[in-house]
Write an enzyme that holds these catalytic residues in place. Structure first.
Site, PDB file in Angstrom:
ATOM      1  N   HIS A  94       0.838  -1.210   0.000  1.00 19.40           N
ATOM      2  CA  HIS A  94       0.000   0.000   0.000  1.00 19.40           C
ATOM      3  C   HIS A  94       0.873   1.261   0.000  1.00 19.40           C
ATOM      4  CE1 HIS A  94      -2.749  -2.914   2.245  1.00 19.40           C
ATOM      5  NE2 HIS A  94      -3.482  -2.573   1.203  1.00 19.40           N
TER       6      HIS A  94
ATOM      7  N   GLN B  73     -17.903  -6.768  -1.367  1.00 18.85           N
ATOM      8  CA  GLN B  73     -16.985  -7.611  -2.128  1.00 18.85           C
ATOM      9  C   GLN B  73     -16.601  -8.883  -1.382  1.00 18.85           C
ATOM     10  OE1 GLN B  73     -13.964  -4.364  -2.311  1.00 18.85           O
ATOM     11  NE2 GLN B  73     -12.481  -5.987  -2.016  1.00 18.85           N
TER      12      GLN B  73
ATOM     13  N   GLN C 294      -8.492  -7.310 -10.739  1.00 19.10           N
ATOM     14  CA  GLN C 294      -9.179  -6.105 -10.257  1.00 19.10           C
ATOM     15  C   GLN C 294      -8.777  -4.886 -11.092  1.00 19.10           C
ATOM     16  OE1 GLN C 294      -9.610  -5.195  -5.931  1.00 19.10           O
ATOM     17  NE2 GLN C 294      -7.920  -3.808  -6.285  1.00 19.10           N
TER      18      GLN C 294
HETATM   19  P1  AMP Z   1      -6.423  -4.002  -0.412  1.00 14.64           P
HETATM   20  O1  AMP Z   1      -6.274  -3.182   0.825  1.00 14.64           O
HETATM   21  O2  AMP Z   1      -5.984  -5.419  -0.273  1.00 14.64           O
HETATM   22  O3  AMP Z   1      -7.786  -3.859  -1.059  1.00 14.64           O
HETATM   23  O4  AMP Z   1      -5.411  -3.386  -1.466  1.00 14.64           O
HETATM   24  C1  AMP Z   1      -5.433  -2.019  -1.790  1.00 14.64           C
HETATM   25  C2  AMP Z   1      -4.534  -1.774  -2.964  1.00 14.64           C
HETATM   26  O5  AMP Z   1      -3.200  -2.187  -2.634  1.00 14.64           O
HETATM   27  C3  AMP Z   1      -4.934  -2.572  -4.212  1.00 14.64           C
HETATM   28  O6  AMP Z   1      -4.799  -1.734  -5.358  1.00 14.64           O
HETATM   29  C4  AMP Z   1      -3.941  -3.698  -4.214  1.00 14.64           C
HETATM   30  O7  AMP Z   1      -3.686  -4.202  -5.511  1.00 14.64           O
HETATM   31  C5  AMP Z   1      -2.703  -3.010  -3.665  1.00 14.64           C
HETATM   32  N1  AMP Z   1      -1.737  -3.987  -3.131  1.00 14.64           N
HETATM   33  C6  AMP Z   1      -1.982  -4.999  -2.267  1.00 14.64           C
HETATM   34  N2  AMP Z   1      -0.848  -5.723  -2.052  1.00 14.64           N
HETATM   35  C7  AMP Z   1       0.109  -5.169  -2.825  1.00 14.64           C
HETATM   36  C8  AMP Z   1       1.502  -5.462  -3.061  1.00 14.64           C
HETATM   37  N3  AMP Z   1       2.110  -6.480  -2.460  1.00 14.64           N
HETATM   38  N4  AMP Z   1       2.186  -4.672  -3.932  1.00 14.64           N
HETATM   39  C9  AMP Z   1       1.564  -3.628  -4.549  1.00 14.64           C
HETATM   40  N5  AMP Z   1       0.274  -3.290  -4.356  1.00 14.64           N
HETATM   41  C10 AMP Z   1      -0.450  -4.043  -3.515  1.00 14.64           C
END
Ligand code: AMP
Length: 279
Positions: A36, A60, A151
């Protein structure tokens, strides 16, 4: 940094901030980690004002998924946002105040495959909440991780089909030193499971190397991936090679990616990797 939990207040604050400024949005479900934070750093380079949203979106999650258990360490998240230079942290209590939206968004075809096959309705929930956030924030640019490639592809399609005035930027996957993709769900893993989980990355890497070395048929590459997963004792939910944009069957001459998902202990983990041209 301003922390805001009401949509009206967010709109008022953004009216002040918008004057001549570019606004970037980074949507998240909180439990912030290095992945993040890399999105936030990229957003800072792309805009003057960075808005991070933290909302565990009930729409979701499926009936048997981890909505109630999903970690919500808000005080830590707030501290990380402040340290990283976030301008506005939007943390709504409820984005569907009248008992859920009557209008939902459905991005056809792309949502049926890969994770969509096992998680019906999941991507409708994602598309709906992201469009609400876009309407509230009206960002010039929004940053999403390559880690959740399906996504990202669905959001790109939504924005393109509905002519939403926002640029979608994908950010590279942040990994642990051994290659495991950083994820909020990694904290569900016990020690042995954590060691096993890196097998997802290993399988994708094996496929990527095989593609680069000239093993370029989908069938041959999948064989390499399945052999690697088996060696690590992982039974995948899916291992597939698909067109990077349409998520349909990969075809010669178009960008392709390998995608994997597996349940390891209490965690459902996903990862993906680009592959050199198929033959
Ligand atoms: P989430 O909180 O899991 O919904 O993720 C929020 C955002 O962070 C989404 O756009 C995810 O694709 C991105 N994200 C989650 N894990 C990673 C990672 N390891 N590297 C880069 N972006 C990430």
């Amino acid at each position: 940094m301003k922390t805001i939990d009401m949509a009206d207040e967010l709109r008022r604050e953004l009216m002040v901030q918008r004057k001549g400024n570019r606004i970037a949005l980074v949507p998240t479900m909180g439990c912030l980690h290095a992945g993040h934070l890399s999105l936030i750093e990229l957003a800072k380079q792309l805009a003057d004002t960075v808005v991070v949203s933290i909302y565990v979106n009930p729409l979701q999650f499926g009936a048997n998924e981890d909505l109630a258990a999903y970690p919500r360490p808000f005080a830590d998240d707030k501290r990380l946002c402040r340290q990283t230079g976030v301008d506005i942290l939007f943390h709504p209590h409820d984005l569907y105040p009248d008992g859920g939206p009557r209008v939902t968004l459905h991005v056809a075809e792309l949502d049926r495959v890969l994770c969509g096959a096992a998680r019906p309705g999941h991507f409708d929930g994602v598309a709906t909440v992201v469009s609400i956030l876009f309407n509230l924030v009206q960002p010039d640019v929004a940053v999403f991780g390559d880690k959740d490639w399906q996504q990202l592809a669905i959001i790109r399609r939504m924005v393109s089909d509905l002519a939403m005035p926002v640029a979608i930027i994908g950010a590279p996957t942040v990994r642990e030193p051994d290659g495991l993709a950083v994820s909020s769900r990694n904290r569900y893993l016990k020690k042995k499971e954590r060691q096993q989980a890196v097998g997802l990355y290993r399988a994708l890497e094996a496929m990527r190397h095989a593609a680069t070395d000239g093993k370029k048929s989908t069938k041959a590459l999948l064989k390499v991936g399945h052999a690697s997963l088996k060696k690590d004792g992982i039974e995948p939910e899916y291992l597939e090679i698909r067109d990077a944009e349409t998520l349909q069957a990969a075809t010669v001459g178009r960008p392709a990616r390998a995608f994997v998902a597996a349940h390891i202990g209490a965690a459902r983990l996903i990862d993906n990797m680009p592959l050199d041209g198929l033959e």
